[in-house]
Write a protein that holds these residues in place. Structure first.
Motif, short mmCIF file in Angstrom:
data_model
loop_
_atom_site.label_atom_id
_atom_site.label_comp_id
_atom_site.label_asym_id
_atom_site.label_seq_id
_atom_site.Cartn_x
_atom_site.Cartn_y
_atom_site.Cartn_z
N SER A 110 -59.36 -74.63 -47.50
CA SER A 110 -58.26 -74.87 -46.57
C SER A 110 -58.34 -76.31 -46.05
CB SER A 110 -58.32 -73.89 -45.40
OG SER A 110 -59.48 -74.13 -44.64
N GLY A 111 -57.30 -76.72 -45.37
CA GLY A 111 -57.27 -78.02 -44.73
C GLY A 111 -57.00 -79.19 -45.66
N LEU A 112 -57.15 -80.38 -45.12
CA LEU A 112 -56.91 -81.62 -45.86
C LEU A 112 -58.19 -82.24 -46.40
CD1 LEU A 112 -54.33 -83.35 -43.47
CD2 LEU A 112 -53.87 -82.17 -45.62
N TYR A 113 -59.35 -81.73 -45.98
CA TYR A 113 -60.63 -82.33 -46.35
C TYR A 113 -61.69 -81.24 -46.45
CZ TYR A 113 -64.99 -84.93 -45.88
OH TYR A 113 -66.24 -85.44 -46.08
N CYS A 114 -62.60 -81.40 -47.40
CA CYS A 114 -63.77 -80.52 -47.44
C CYS A 114 -64.91 -81.22 -48.16
CB CYS A 114 -63.45 -79.19 -48.11
SG CYS A 114 -63.16 -79.27 -49.88
#
Length: 122
Positions: A82-86
């Motif tokens: 999920s999200g924009l960064y990992c």
């Protein structure tokens, strides 16, 4: 005079329907190799690296950047959850891929993909 207006209106209508949506988001990878190693392609959607640590993995990250439209949601297929960064663990000599669909508020959808490759001295 009327025929010129009709011709102009028709050409504007046709040209506006031909215009493709401008997508601008990027999926970028960043790979961290051990001291003395080398990396290429960080900040692009294809990056790789080599070190002589004789380990099985290193660290890296995926990030979606350069978004200019309002996002409704992101569906990650591979890479992140999920999200924009990992942050990710990048396995040596394995496929380390990412794929995501960005669903924009305006109803358009953009597909992004990338890959990381890591080699070590073993």
């Amino acid at each position: 005079m009327i025929s010129k207006k009709i011709l102009l209106a028709a050409s504007l209508l046709i040209s506006s329907s031909i215009a493709l949506p401008a997508f601008s988001a990027d999926l970028v990878c960043n790979l961290n190799v051990k001291n003395g190693g080398s990396v290429f392609g960080n900040g692009t959607n294809r990056c790789g690296g080599l070190d002589f640590s004789f380990g099985n993995s290193t660290s890296g990250s995926w990030e979606i950047t350069n978004i200019t439209k309002s996002i409704d949601r992101i569906n990650w297929i591979k890479g992140c959850s999920s999200g924009l960064y990992c942050s990710v663990t990048v396995r040596a000599y394995s496929a380390n891929q990412a794929e995501a669909y960005i669903h924009y508020v305006d109803g358009s959808i953009e597909y992004l993909e990338g890959s990381m490759f890591y080699e070590t001295g073993h």
